[in-house]
Design a protein around this motif. Structure first.
Motif, PDB file in Angstrom:
ATOM      1  N   UNK A  49      60.488  38.217 -26.866  1.00  0.00           N
ATOM      2  CA  UNK A  49      59.606  38.793 -25.845  1.00  0.00           C
ATOM      3  C   UNK A  49      58.224  38.964 -26.453  1.00  0.00           C
ATOM      4  N   UNK A  50      57.250  38.222 -25.951  1.00  0.00           N
ATOM      5  CA  UNK A  50      55.893  38.268 -26.485  1.00  0.00           C
ATOM      6  C   UNK A  50      55.057  39.222 -25.656  1.00  0.00           C
ATOM      7  N   UNK A  51      54.282  40.064 -26.342  1.00  0.00           N
ATOM      8  CA  UNK A  51      53.428  41.037 -25.657  1.00  0.00           C
ATOM      9  C   UNK A  51      52.019  40.998 -26.236  1.00  0.00           C
ATOM     10  N   UNK A  52      51.044  41.265 -25.406  1.00  0.00           N
ATOM     11  CA  UNK A  52      49.660  41.344 -25.860  1.00  0.00           C
ATOM     12  C   UNK A  52      48.758  41.706 -24.698  1.00  0.00           C
ATOM     13  N   UNK A  53      47.691  42.429 -24.990  1.00  0.00           N
ATOM     14  CA  UNK A  53      46.728  42.823 -23.966  1.00  0.00           C
ATOM     15  C   UNK A  53      45.450  42.008 -24.109  1.00  0.00           C
ATOM     16  N   UNK A  54      44.744  41.824 -22.995  1.00  0.00           N
ATOM     17  CA  UNK A  54      43.459  41.140 -23.040  1.00  0.00           C
ATOM     18  C   UNK A  54      43.566  39.733 -23.594  1.00  0.00           C
ATOM     19  N   UNK A  55      42.648  39.394 -24.521  1.00  0.00           N
ATOM     20  CA  UNK A  55      42.649  38.053 -25.115  1.00  0.00           C
ATOM     21  C   UNK A  55      43.945  37.804 -25.875  1.00  0.00           C
ATOM     22  N   UNK A  56      44.485  38.855 -26.514  1.00  0.00           N
ATOM     23  CA  UNK A  56      45.769  38.705 -27.216  1.00  0.00           C
ATOM     24  C   UNK A  56      46.879  38.343 -26.240  1.00  0.00           C
ATOM     25  N   UNK A  57      46.747  38.834 -25.004  1.00  0.00           N
ATOM     26  CA  UNK A  57      47.725  38.494 -23.975  1.00  0.00           C
ATOM     27  C   UNK A  57      47.654  37.027 -23.596  1.00  0.00           C
ATOM     28  N   UNK A  58      46.434  36.510 -23.488  1.00  0.00           N
ATOM     29  CA  UNK A  58      46.276  35.087 -23.164  1.00  0.00           C
ATOM     30  C   UNK A  58      46.883  34.225 -24.274  1.00  0.00           C
TER      31      UNK A  58
END
Length: 325
Positions: A49-58
């Protein structure tokens, strides 16, 4: 207004800085933590399960897609949505790959108590080994960069490039460890060009039945031309009384016959056909048939059964339509 020279120089500077960032990243891939992350994912019975917000999300979205298409079941969960129900997608056999350059993404840190209670291991990907995410995680993959390519030091540039490369390094290392093959890749990409090349067989695209051009060996060239014209493949199979293949007559053969001033109405097709023609069976891939055609420098191919009877035909146009070329 900037000059053309300045635009080029600024662009080169970005590439130079990001190249330097990747050189810096090498030490973090060549580490025990990277090996541990690979082992953890290999042993995972569930999903990544990969998680990230903002640019990290992209970037995380791309990493999850790369993992999934190379043999590691994975999908992306938005941390903000996870707090409002999407956390239900997690299961105890999963592994979390949490991405944040600062390592202090509040949306992800909020989830950590619940993740810990579920007993799900976390691989944190951050640029700050001393960050809370790095400390909470079982494994930390560092993506620290000397500087961002943005002259303001604000827009994620070098850091997102380093994160993406770290994700690719994970995915490809796992691919090789699993013995993942081109055929495996094609199964998850049936709609792509590679999938078509690796999955399509000759009998998926060949002309057969009433669409197959076939004539008897004793008919005239003129009669054979009717068959070629009606079936539209630029050739016809020529068979004997037992329906066994004895030759092929193509548009190229016709040009040679005309140059030789042969009588088209009275000459039997058997006298001008190409004997010992190239054939293949139905169980080969369309890509293999294409290779045969290119090697033999022919535009059409006849498909025969075990009794050497023609059961199909295809040409280069069929390859193009099927996406094999």
């Amino acid at each position: 207004m900037a000059s053309e020279t300045q635009f080029r120089q600024w662009g080169r500077n970005v590439i130079d800085i990001e190249k330097s960032a990747l050189d810096h990243l090498y030490q973090f891939v060549d580490s025990a933590e990277f090996e541990q992350a690979c082992e953890l994912i290999i042993q995972c019975k569930g999903k990544v399960i990969v998680m990230g917000m903002g640019k990290s999300g992209h970037i995380g979205n791309k990493i999850s897609a790369t993992l999934a298409s190379t043999g590691t079941p994975a999908f992306f969960v938005h941390p903000g949505e996870a707090s409002h129900g999407d956390l239900g997608a997690l299961a105890e056999n999963d592994v979390i790959l949490a991405i944040s350059n600062s390592g202090e993404s509040s949306e992800i840190l909020t989830l950590f108590p619940v993740i810990k209670r579920m007993g799900i291991p976390v691989i944190a990907v951050t640029g700050k080994p001393e960050s809370n995410m790095a400390k909470f995680a079982q494994i930390h993959l560092c993506i620290e960069v000397p500087e961002e390519a943005c002259p303001l030091g604000l827009a994620p540039t070098s850091s997102t490039t380093a994160t993406l490369v770290m994700g690719d390094a994970l995915a490809v290392a796992l691919l090789q460890a699993r013995g993942f093959t081109k055929d495996d890749f094609a199964l998850s990409h049936p709609g792509g060009s590679l999938g078509r090349k690796l999955l399509l067989k000759v009998d998926d695209i060949m002309h057969q039945g009433a669409d197959l051009p076939v004539v008897k060996q004793d008919i005239s060239i003129t009669e054979a031309l009717y068959e070629i014209s009606n079936k539209g493949l630029g050739m016809t199979a020529v068979v004997d009384d037992h329906q066994s293949l004895v030759g092929v007559f193509t548009d190229g053969d016709l040009r040679r016959v005309i140059d030789a001033e042969v009588n088209l109405r009275t000459t039997a097709i058997s006298q001008v056909m190409t004997k010992h023609c190239v054939t293949c069976s139905t169980n080969i891939l369309a890509a293999e048939a294409l290779q045969v055609m290119e090697t033999k420098n022919i535009n059409g191919l006849l498909i025969v059964n075990s009794a050497n009877q023609p059961i199909g035909a295809l040409n280069m146009l069929d390859m193009v339509k099927a996406g094999v070329i």
